[in-house]
Design a protein around this motif. Structure first.
Motif, PDB file in Angstrom:
ATOM      1  N   GLY A  56       0.794  -1.217   0.000  1.00 26.16           N
ATOM      2  CA  GLY A  56       0.000   0.000   0.000  1.00 26.16           C
ATOM      3  C   GLY A  56       0.825   1.265   0.000  1.00 26.16           C
ATOM      4  O   GLY A  56       0.293   2.363   0.221  1.00 26.16           O
ATOM      5  N   PHE A  57       2.148   1.169  -0.232  1.00 29.25           N
ATOM      6  CA  PHE A  57       3.010   2.339  -0.237  1.00 29.25           C
ATOM      7  C   PHE A  57       2.800   3.168  -1.504  1.00 29.25           C
ATOM      8  O   PHE A  57       2.192   2.709  -2.474  1.00 29.25           O
ATOM      9  CB  PHE A  57       4.481   1.931  -0.148  1.00 29.25           C
ATOM     10  N   TYR A 111       0.843  12.010   2.562  1.00 29.46           N
ATOM     11  CA  TYR A 111       0.856  10.571   2.287  1.00 29.46           C
ATOM     12  C   TYR A 111      -0.556  10.000   2.391  1.00 29.46           C
ATOM     13  O   TYR A 111      -1.202  10.105   3.430  1.00 29.46           O
ATOM     14  CB  TYR A 111       1.785   9.841   3.247  1.00 29.46           C
ATOM     15  N   GLN A 112      -1.014   9.410   1.335  1.00 31.10           N
ATOM     16  CA  GLN A 112      -2.343   8.811   1.301  1.00 31.10           C
ATOM     17  C   GLN A 112      -2.296   7.292   1.369  1.00 31.10           C
ATOM     18  O   GLN A 112      -3.148   6.653   1.973  1.00 31.10           O
ATOM     19  CB  GLN A 112      -3.085   9.253   0.029  1.00 31.10           C
ATOM     20  N   THR A 160      -5.633   1.503   5.469  1.00 33.15           N
ATOM     21  CA  THR A 160      -4.867   1.020   6.620  1.00 33.15           C
ATOM     22  C   THR A 160      -3.362   1.142   6.439  1.00 33.15           C
ATOM     23  O   THR A 160      -2.605   0.765   7.336  1.00 33.15           O
ATOM     24  CB  THR A 160      -5.200  -0.462   6.881  1.00 33.15           C
ATOM     25  N   SER A 161      -2.890   1.631   5.293  1.00 31.34           N
ATOM     26  CA  SER A 161      -1.444   1.616   5.028  1.00 31.34           C
ATOM     27  C   SER A 161      -0.752   2.797   5.703  1.00 31.34           C
ATOM     28  O   SER A 161      -0.306   3.744   5.074  1.00 31.34           O
ATOM     29  CB  SER A 161      -1.160   1.630   3.517  1.00 31.34           C
ATOM     30  N   ARG A 162      -0.672   2.727   7.031  1.00 33.64           N
ATOM     31  CA  ARG A 162       0.010   3.731   7.836  1.00 33.64           C
ATOM     32  C   ARG A 162       1.155   3.062   8.594  1.00 33.64           C
ATOM     33  O   ARG A 162       1.056   1.901   8.998  1.00 33.64           O
ATOM     34  CB  ARG A 162      -0.960   4.377   8.825  1.00 33.64           C
ATOM     35  N   ALA A 173       4.137  -1.265  10.568  1.00 30.45           N
ATOM     36  CA  ALA A 173       2.784  -0.768  10.363  1.00 30.45           C
ATOM     37  C   ALA A 173       2.173  -0.333  11.687  1.00 30.45           C
ATOM     38  O   ALA A 173       2.588  -0.779  12.760  1.00 30.45           O
ATOM     39  CB  ALA A 173       1.917  -1.850   9.728  1.00 30.45           C
ATOM     40  N   THR A 174       1.162   0.516  11.604  1.00 28.29           N
ATOM     41  CA  THR A 174       0.503   0.985  12.826  1.00 28.29           C
ATOM     42  C   THR A 174      -0.538   0.009  13.344  1.00 28.29           C
ATOM     43  O   THR A 174      -0.954   0.100  14.498  1.00 28.29           O
ATOM     44  CB  THR A 174      -0.167   2.352  12.604  1.00 28.29           C
TER      45      THR A 174
END
Length: 300
Positions: free
Chosen positions: A26-27, A125-126, A131-133, A209-210
């Motif tokens: 998801g980057f 950053y989107q 969930t890609s944080r 990931a968070t």
């Protein structure tokens, strides 16, 4: 120094990250006019740069200095330690998307760049999934694992010259040797070192990931299409739950969640974990899957 800010590598397969990074993790990934592919997983301009070339190689590591330091102080320290320090040109700073930088080569020939002012736009950053944080900020991009030609020389350099502290060490057995984890902020480690049998290379890059959900999503995508990976497990060193996957650009990517931080410097006691005797293992639960060799050995 405060954290590891960016990593630069060279690969003939740089363009693969334009698909691989967004689809699996998801980057965000984009290509510069010179063919360099940049990958970002936070609001910084980039965290990984893959320069086009005919072979896979680690080119440089970028280190962000803290507010209490100056590039001039860092340069003086490095010079006193016997290293030749170069002030980066305005063009190089622009290429790295930083305000200013200096650089030098370590005992193994790897370039280290100390910088200030990496380009960052809050909320830019989107990601490719909601969930890609990732966990970055003052902890840096994550961590890197390096194979170095001489482990003791590497430990001396990172501890004495770079000012890092040992968090833990693991004995992986006669085949793989020892891995040492070193930190420069509350992240359990920003660098891990392995004996490289005369070589220097980037073994793997870790991003945290968070949420556990994001790791599960990425794992589900990766396991259906990758040729080689280590399935999810909880690592004993920093307690992170992660999986590891090979890439076409010569290094592996670890993606995980839930790492323990060193939040009390005074009470932290480095451990020596011996996984060579069966008394301890690096992952609490893991299976290695490789094309043609499903029984390949687990490494750290």
């Amino acid at each position: 120094m405060r954290s590891i800010g960016y990593v630069g590598v060279r690969s003939a397969s740089a363009r693969d990250w334009l698909d691989f990074g967004p689809r699996v993790f998801g980057f965000e990934a984009y290509q510069l006019p010179d063919g360099t592919v940049r990958v970002r997983w936070c609001d910084r301009s980039h965290r990984l740069a893959i320069h086009p070339g005919d072979s896979d190689r680690l080119l440089y590591l970028g280190w962000e200095i803290g507010a209490e330091e100056s590039l001039e102080d860092v340069a003086a320290h490095l010079t006193a330690a016997g290293f030749e320090v170069t002030t980066g040109s305005a063009r190089l700073a622009a290429d790295r998307s930083v305000d200013r930088l200096i650089y030098f080569d370590d005992p193994f020939g790897l370039r280290h760049e100390f910088f200030v002012g990496q380009e960052e736009t809050a909320g830019s950053y989107q990601g490719q999934r909601p969930t890609s944080r990732t966990v970055t900020g003052e902890l840096g991009l994550g961590f890197v694992v390096l194979r170095v030609p001489d482990l003791q020389r590497g430990l001396d350099f990172y501890a004495t010259v770079m000012g890092m502290k040992v968090s833990d060490a693991i004995n992986l057995g006669a085949h793989l040797g020892e891995m040492w984890f070193l930190r420069c902020n509350p992240r359990h480690h920003s660098i891990a070192l392995l004996e490289g049998a005369g070589t220097l290379r980037l073994e793997h890059l870790m991003i945290e990931a968070t949420t556990l959900e994001e790791v599960e999503i990425a794992w589900d995508l990766a396991r259906h299409e990758m040729d080689a990976f280590v399935s999810p497990g909880r690592r004993l060193s920093d307690n992170m739950f992660l999986f590891r996957v090979h890439t076409s650009t010569g290094f592996m990517v670890c993606y995980g969640w839930g790492a323990t931080q060193v939040d009390d410097e005074e009470s932290w006691i480095p451990r020596y974990i011996d996984s060579s005797t069966g008394a301890g293992i690096v992952y609490s639960a893991a299976a290695v899957v490789t094309a043609g060799d499903p029984s390949a050995e687990v490494s750290a």
